[in-house]
Design an enzyme around this catalytic site. Structure first.
Site, PDB file in Angstrom:
ATOM      1  CG  ASP A  42      -4.311   8.363   7.694  1.00  0.00           C
ATOM      2  OD1 ASP A  42      -4.471   7.134   7.751  1.00  0.00           O
ATOM      3  OD2 ASP A  42      -4.356   9.009   6.632  1.00  0.00           O
ATOM      4  CD  GLU A  70      -2.867  -0.969   2.461  1.00  0.00           C
ATOM      5  OE1 GLU A  70      -2.656  -0.074   3.313  1.00  0.00           O
ATOM      6  OE2 GLU A  70      -3.758  -1.829   2.596  1.00  0.00           O
TER       7      GLU A  70
END
Length: 279
Positions: free
Chosen positions: A61, A50
């Site tokens: 995040d 990724e």
């Protein structure tokens, strides 16, 4: 011919093991270093890569990946620059899947059709766009599938039985189960509950189910791999890279090695756990 993602999961099943999915941020701490990290990951045991698209407002995040995105943006990284790094990675590796992960805004700004065409040309295999729900599949998901790109959806502890079919309807490649409610890298998952959640998702799909958020060590990876098709590690790798930088945030001779050392530990954990899904 199977996709790189499908072939990777098939190969892992044949080897009686789960896959290791690694996340690093494109352009962190600078584009060239992030490319060197990307190139080194498969040799250290990563099965699927990724690659984060840096964005100024990464709402899902935690602090580590937020900081990574800011470092990348400060270093001048862009969507175009990220695709160029994938293209350069593909010049030496045509087998390891690369999945771009990020938010819709940079893709929309770049232009959806242009982005999809350029992503396919660069050698991208799939997309994870965390802020596009199934109700907006026409925006990016369906066009991506039409170009042959897997569109990988997130399921969470709050995705109930009524919501899950919509989440899975146009998902391709694999399902990414977020094992913790909240932001990345901030807690350790309850491994018993993770196994139950994976089993529940599997009742609705034949796609592989990978588990991420909160995985920091080889022992964590082994515990999750026992009940899942794959284990995702991101924040811990970003942290390993950060610890290797000098006081001004510049990479050192051992920066790439700091990441791959942890990846080897994680890969050993995944491989020690045995098969995640009965063949």
């Amino acid at each position: 011919m199977p996709s790189r993602i499908d072939a990777t999961f098939a190969r892992a099943r044949a080897e009686n093991r789960s896959v290791l999915v690694t996340y690093v941020m494109s352009g962190d701490p600078d584009p060239e270093t992030s490319l060197e990290v990307l190139k080194a990951l498969p040799g250290a045991g990563a099965d699927i890569l990724e690659f984060g698209l840096p964005f100024t407002d990464p709402m899902a995040d935690g602090p580590a990946i937020q900081a990574a995105g800011l470092r990348a943006l400060k270093a001048g990284q862009t969507v175009s620059g990220t695709l160029d790094l994938v293209r350069r990675f593909r010049a030496g590796n045509d087998t390891t899947p690369v999945v771009l992960m990020g938010y819709y805004n940079p893709i929309h700004t770049y232009g959806v059709d242009r982005f999809l065409d350029d992503a396919v040309a660069a050698g991208v295999d799939g997309l994870i766009v965390v802020d596009l729900p199934p109700e907006e599949d026409a925006e990016l998901c369906l066009p991506a599938l039409g170009k042959g790109l897997a569109f990988i959806r997130l399921a969470t502890p709050t995705t109930d039985e009524r919501r899950l079919p919509a989440v899975l309807a146009n998902t391709a490649g694999f399902v990414y189960y977020v094992s913790i409610t909240g932001i990345t890298g901030t807690a350790t998952p309850d491994f018993g509950k993770v196994s139950e959640a994976v089993a529940r998702i599997r009742r609705h799909t034949d796609l592989p189910v990978v588990v991420g958020f909160g995985v920091k060590t080889g022992a964590h990876a082994a515990a999750i791999a026992k009940g899942a098709d794959g284990v995702v590690v991101g924040s811990a790798l970003v942290d390993a890279l950060v610890r290797s930088l000098d006081g001004e945030g510049r990479p050192q001779a051992g920066s790439v090695g700091a990441v791959t050392e942890l990846v080897r530990e994680l890969a050993a954990g995944v491989r020690s756990a045995g098969v995640g899904r009965a063949a």
